[in-house]
Design an enzyme around this catalytic site. Sequence first.
Site, short mmCIF file in Angstrom:
data_model
loop_
_atom_site.label_atom_id
_atom_site.label_comp_id
_atom_site.label_asym_id
_atom_site.label_seq_id
_atom_site.Cartn_x
_atom_site.Cartn_y
_atom_site.Cartn_z
N CYS A 14 13.92 35.46 4.06
CA CYS A 14 14.57 34.40 3.97
C CYS A 14 13.90 33.12 4.53
O CYS A 14 13.58 32.11 3.53
CB CYS A 14 16.01 34.40 5.02
N HIS A 70 17.43 28.72 9.87
CA HIS A 70 16.16 29.52 10.25
C HIS A 70 14.90 29.18 9.77
O HIS A 70 13.95 29.74 9.24
CB HIS A 70 16.50 30.83 9.02
#
Length: 352
Positions: A14, A70
């Site tokens: 990710c 993130h």
Amino acid sequence: SGVRLENYYVQPICTPSRSQLMTGRYQIHFGLQHSYIHPFQPNAVPLDLPILPEILKQYNYSTHMVGKWHLGDYRKQVLPTSRGFDSYYGYLTGSEDYFTHTRCDVLNSKKVCGLDLRDGFDVDRNQTGKYSTHLFAEKAETVVRKHAAENRDQPLFMYVAFQAVHAPNAVPQEYLKPYTSIDEHQRRLLAGMVSCMDEAVGNITSAFKETGLWDNTVVVFTTDNGGDVNENHGNNWPMRGWKHSLWEGGIHGVGFVGGPLLTKSGYVNNELMHVSDWFPTLITLAGANASTITGLDSYNMWGMIANQDASPRKEILHNIDPLYGMRGPRGDHSYDVRVRSALRVGDYKIIT
């Protein structure tokens, strides 16, 4: 009605994919090529690199984000509303619970858990039990309707990063009903999660159409990595590999583009594209000159997508990670083949 990207690549996990989408640069240039950013890790996309919303702000865009960040959370300066977003609603780490919005990790050999759900800089403590896909879709729809009512003459950029379909698998029971024929429980949950996300994308798209904003909108859908065949029970067949791997199953991504601004649509595009290419493509659509930004590893792909032009990209550096455990003999090579890396050139790919 759109364009399906069939030769489209992302990163195997990710944080690297998101960092490259936001910067237009390979992650080897700023230290995010090794893993995702852990909850207690003081790391982030460097502040001296301009990211998508910061560029778009220069062109009078209203910029909003909903969902998973993130890209660093260890101080306020690296959070979304400090990096060009006018508003942010979502979570800062990953792998949290879909209903409680809590995330656990290990700090000093002790398990530590906490609530990870933010409205700007503030913690939202009032959403326990609300499934995140529903929550994020509703927040995104609110952004669209508010923008149409208050700022419809100002261009809008919205980045919606759903938690779905990341592990740990969970979905409201009603989304499992079409999948009773799937015997494996985790696989059945994953199918329900995809359906719920699909419904959410449809609801957001409907908000654009109902408010009259759709006629001048481009929508981009992209994954951030291949399916996780272990914890998440994904399946990348017929491609070899899985999330975390540099085989095709880890990096050959799902992507499509929609909207009325496409000159040609309703077709499958097989030209080579990488997740980093969204950066120059989107800022060019906004009126920026991407060639004035130095250090980019990416290309403006709008001609390729909208007009079926040839891709300007001939190669992709998938990764070079010298911190990953080396394997095999050094050998008599100009490049140290013990290093975990992968490079795509034309129709060929090398993995070490």
